[in-house]
Design a protein around this motif. Structure first.
Motif, PDB file in Angstrom:
ATOM      1  N   SER A   1     -28.057  10.687   7.839  1.00  0.00           N
ATOM      2  CA  SER A   1     -27.954  11.594   7.417  1.00  0.00           C
ATOM      3  C   SER A   1     -27.138  12.246   8.315  1.00  0.00           C
ATOM      4  CB  SER A   1     -29.342  12.000   7.058  1.00  0.00           C
ATOM      5  OG  SER A   1     -29.790  13.233   7.917  1.00  0.00           O
TER       6      SER A   1
ATOM      7  N   PHE B   1     -23.341  11.847   7.972  1.00  0.00           N
ATOM      8  CA  PHE B   1     -22.429  12.875   7.269  1.00  0.00           C
ATOM      9  C   PHE B   1     -22.415  14.434   6.698  1.00  0.00           C
ATOM     10  CE2 PHE B   1     -24.283   9.019   5.496  1.00  0.00           C
ATOM     11  CZ  PHE B   1     -22.865   8.134   5.207  1.00  0.00           C
TER      12      PHE B   1
ATOM     13  N   SER C   1     -18.911  11.521   7.523  1.00  0.00           N
ATOM     14  CA  SER C   1     -18.597  13.060   6.669  1.00  0.00           C
ATOM     15  C   SER C   1     -17.284  13.144   5.562  1.00  0.00           C
ATOM     16  CB  SER C   1     -18.228  14.001   6.926  1.00  0.00           C
ATOM     17  OG  SER C   1     -17.208  14.622   7.959  1.00  0.00           O
TER      18      SER C   1
ATOM     19  N   MET D   1     -15.874  10.535   3.826  1.00  0.00           N
ATOM     20  CA  MET D   1     -16.082   9.350   2.639  1.00  0.00           C
ATOM     21  C   MET D   1     -17.566   9.650   2.260  1.00  0.00           C
ATOM     22  SD  MET D   1     -17.468   6.246   5.142  1.00  0.00           S
ATOM     23  CE  MET D   1     -17.087   4.423   4.043  1.00  0.00           C
ATOM     24  N   VAL D   2     -17.108  11.225   1.764  1.00  0.00           N
ATOM     25  CA  VAL D   2     -18.152  11.968   0.383  1.00  0.00           C
ATOM     26  C   VAL D   2     -17.166  12.950   0.004  1.00  0.00           C
ATOM     27  CG1 VAL D   2     -20.971  10.434   1.586  1.00  0.00           C
ATOM     28  CG2 VAL D   2     -19.674  13.006   2.227  1.00  0.00           C
ATOM     29  N   SER D   3     -18.054  13.599  -1.016  1.00  0.00           N
ATOM     30  CA  SER D   3     -17.317  15.546  -1.396  1.00  0.00           C
ATOM     31  C   SER D   3     -17.968  15.763  -0.221  1.00  0.00           C
ATOM     32  CB  SER D   3     -17.835  14.856  -3.055  1.00  0.00           C
ATOM     33  OG  SER D   3     -19.276  14.943  -2.617  1.00  0.00           O
TER      34      SER D   3
ATOM     35  N   LEU E   1     -21.875  17.069  -1.771  1.00  0.00           N
ATOM     36  CA  LEU E   1     -22.808  15.830  -0.863  1.00  0.00           C
ATOM     37  C   LEU E   1     -22.897  16.274   0.295  1.00  0.00           C
ATOM     38  CD1 LEU E   1     -24.919  13.629  -1.484  1.00  0.00           C
ATOM     39  CD2 LEU E   1     -22.571  12.143  -0.954  1.00  0.00           C
ATOM     40  N   ALA E   2     -21.975  16.384   1.048  1.00  0.00           N
ATOM     41  CA  ALA E   2     -21.352  16.321   3.167  1.00  0.00           C
ATOM     42  C   ALA E   2     -23.023  17.808   3.086  1.00  0.00           C
ATOM     43  CB  ALA E   2     -20.234  16.260   2.893  1.00  0.00           C
TER      44      ALA E   2
END
Length: 213
Positions: free
Chosen positions: A114, A117, A129, A131-133, A136-137
């Motif tokens: 976790s 991200f 971080s 790589m995700v919205s 979500l981050a």
């Protein structure tokens, strides 16, 4: 009953105490806002965790998951047997301790993954971080903070358990220092020696540090 039979190999003992020190250092660097150093320490711990998992498959008998992970019923039976005297030492983690090992490894993996991200949306972002919205981050960052408190609670329970075992006459913590427990010689686990887990962990840590820096 033989005294001082070697049960824990050098890497397992190193991993145990290095994890303790790294968790303390990770907490301190986060509290002080030293996030670059926090990330570097996290990569070292991740390398150790991955190596420990590998060692749990191909390492010493006492270190292998297949040798010490047993059913929840076995763990309950072990706890029920604590009132018996003398205390019965085992040549690896006991059935209850095995579940703690698996729990703390799982929590540490969740914490470290976790963290890859996580972001404070200002000064620091984990290497994955982007790589995700953003939503979500943010959720993973919140979980990263909550999960660390869960880890602290589980570690606290572990310390309490070790104290209780000591009051019952079991010197389990000392075994993680010198590697020996008072078991019968014929029950001694086969230990694998060598520097390869140390070298593997160091090489993996170097690769992860290069990646994040």
């Amino acid at each position: 009953m033989a005294k001082g039979v070697k049960v824990w190999d050098g890497f397992i003992r190193f991993f145990h105490w290095a994890t303790v020190l790294l968790l303390a250092a990770l907490w301190w660097t986060a509290e002080q806002g030293q996030m670059d150093r926090h990330q570097d320490l996290a990569m070292v711990l991740l390398a150790l965790i991955i190596t420990r998992i590998g060692w749990g498959i191909v390492g010493s008998d006492s270190s292998r998951f297949s040798r010490f992970v047993r059913s929840p019923i076995a763990a309950i039976k072990h706890l029920a047997s604590l009132k018996q005297r003398p205390f019965h030492y085992e040549p690896t983690h006991n059935a209850a301790g095995a579940w703690f090992v698996m729990l703390i490894l799982a929590l540490l993996l969740v914490q470290l993954i976790s963290g890859l991200f996580a972001t404070d949306e200002i000064l620091f972002s984990g290497p994955l971080s982007g790589m995700v919205s953003g939503a979500l981050a943010s959720d993973l960052t919140s979980w990263h903070k909550l999960n660390f408190n869960i880890i602290l609670a589980v570690v606290g329970l572990h310390v309490v358990a070790i104290i209780i075992y000591r009051l019952l006459g079991a010197r389990l913590a000392e075994g993680m220092i010198h590697g020996r427990l008072p078991i019968a010689a014929e029950s001694a686990p086969q230990l694998r020696s060598g520097w390869w887990p140390f070298i593997s962990a160091a090489a993996l840590a170097a690769a992860l540090l290069y990646w994040v820096n």
